[in-house]
Design an enzyme around this catalytic site. Structure first.
Site, PDB file in Angstrom:
ATOM      1  N   LYS A 177       0.825  -1.203   0.000  1.00 54.63           N
ATOM      2  CA  LYS A 177       0.000   0.000   0.000  1.00 54.63           C
ATOM      3  C   LYS A 177       0.861   1.256   0.000  1.00 54.63           C
ATOM      4  O   LYS A 177       0.504   2.269  -0.615  1.00 54.63           O
ATOM      5  CB  LYS A 177      -0.943   0.002   1.210  1.00 54.63           C
ATOM      6  CG  LYS A 177      -1.918   1.187   1.243  1.00 54.63           C
ATOM      7  CD  LYS A 177      -2.825   1.235   0.008  1.00 54.63           C
ATOM      8  CE  LYS A 177      -3.739   2.462  -0.007  1.00 54.63           C
ATOM      9  NZ  LYS A 177      -4.788   2.434   1.010  1.00 54.63           N
ATOM     10  N   LYS A 245      -1.316  11.297   6.257  1.00 51.84           N
ATOM     11  CA  LYS A 245      -0.937  10.216   7.164  1.00 51.84           C
ATOM     12  C   LYS A 245      -0.209   9.107   6.422  1.00 51.84           C
ATOM     13  O   LYS A 245       0.843   8.630   6.856  1.00 51.84           O
ATOM     14  CB  LYS A 245      -2.190   9.686   7.859  1.00 51.84           C
ATOM     15  CG  LYS A 245      -1.973   8.464   8.748  1.00 51.84           C
ATOM     16  CD  LYS A 245      -2.325   7.150   8.060  1.00 51.84           C
ATOM     17  CE  LYS A 245      -3.791   7.035   7.717  1.00 51.84           C
ATOM     18  NZ  LYS A 245      -4.121   5.698   7.137  1.00 51.84           N
TER      19      LYS A 245
END
Length: 301
Positions: A177, A245
């Site tokens: 990811k 983030k």
């Protein structure tokens, strides 16, 4: 549910912009569903469709054979899994724990180790595809963990996604990811700069997208989010503050790996400017604001 599929008791924690749809697909597939979210109102639709409300993550875990989480930040993941009222402390032996949050690879490994010590199995299985993929059940799911855990989880993944790949041991899903988010970060810079240039040159931005969107510059982000930039439609499919983030996690991993990725660092800095300007709840296409509203001559990069 197909004749060969097994009905499961599934717990789902985190019913935000993507989690609600993902949990709904599990209900549609015929599984029993226990749910928890910090804001109960977000669970009401699922409860109306047959889901059972639980008052805490621990109660979800105690009532479920499989627990899936899609929460916000690594600190949330750590609290939900490893806190005294969390999943690992309350799930039963043999439970399968699946974190589908984009989080830290190191945290994924720690959760997997904690699960094993209590006779459980944990996977990290972040997703790509945004709210659209969540709604249509066409997410890309990249999983890390044991072969046995992945095999157990696959029928659930198939209810939520179409591209489902076991990437390796614990943490491998999160690393994959990160690679995905790094590719998106620099592509969003490229799309924004392309349109900023076209606008400064006095071109029709719609025509520019029509032309370059069919050539070598074509991409999902150019063709999907470019028109939203042109229309100043910054409604979120994926929040800016969550993308910041993700990029921060990736940069921390880069430091650990001794890797310098200047494009990623620049993207994080410009997206942070959006957060600082009060645009953190907008979609990632709001990066175009930096070039049209927030960047002055002294900000040349």
């Amino acid at each position: 549910m197909s004749a060969t599929a097994k009905k499961m008791k599934v717990g789902f924690i985190g019913l935000g912009i993507m989690g609600q749809s993902m949990a709904g697909h599990l209900l549609d597939a015929g599984h029993d569903l226990n749910v928890y979210n910090r804001t109960r109102s977000k669970a009401e639709d699922l409860i109306g469709r047959g889901a059972v409300w639980c008052d805490s993550p621990g109660k979800v875990a105690a009532a479920s054979d499989v627990v899936i989480t899609v929460v916000g930040y690594p600190r949330d993941v750590e609290e939900v899994y490893l806190g005294p009222a969390g999943i690992v402390a309350h799930a039963h032996e043999g439970a399968l724990l699946i974190d589908m949050t984009t989080s830290s690879p190191d945290l994924a490994r720690r959760i997997a180790r904690a699960a094993v010590t209590r006779g459980m199995t944990a996977l990290d299985a972040p997703v790509s595809g945004g709210d659209g993929g969540a709604r249509t059940g066409t997410l890309t799911i990249m999983a890390g963990g044991s072969d046995e855990g992945f095999a157990r989880a696959r029928p659930l993944f198939e209810a939520m996604g179409t591209t489902i790949v076991h990437m390796g041991a614990a943490g491998a899903g999160q690393h994959t990811k990160m690679a995905n988010q790094i590719a998106i970060a620099s592509t969003m810079l490229a799309v924004s700069e392309s349109l900023a240039y076209a606008e400064a040159a006095g071109l029709s931005l719609g025509q520019v997208l029509e032309v370059i969107g069919t050539g070598a510059a074509s991409s999902f982000l150019l063709n999907g989010l470019g028109p939203k930039m042109v229309a100043a439609d910054y409604s979120p499919g994926f929040f800016v503050h969550h993308f910041v983030k993700d990029m921060s996690i990736a940069l921390a991993e880069c430091e650990r790996l001794g890797l310098d990725l200047p494009g990623l660092a620049l993207a994080r800095r410009l997206y942070q400017r959006l957060v600082d300007g009060g645009y953190g709840e907008e979609g990632t296409q709001a990066l175009y604001r930096v070039y049209t509203q927030l960047m002055g001559v002294s900000d040349a990069v």
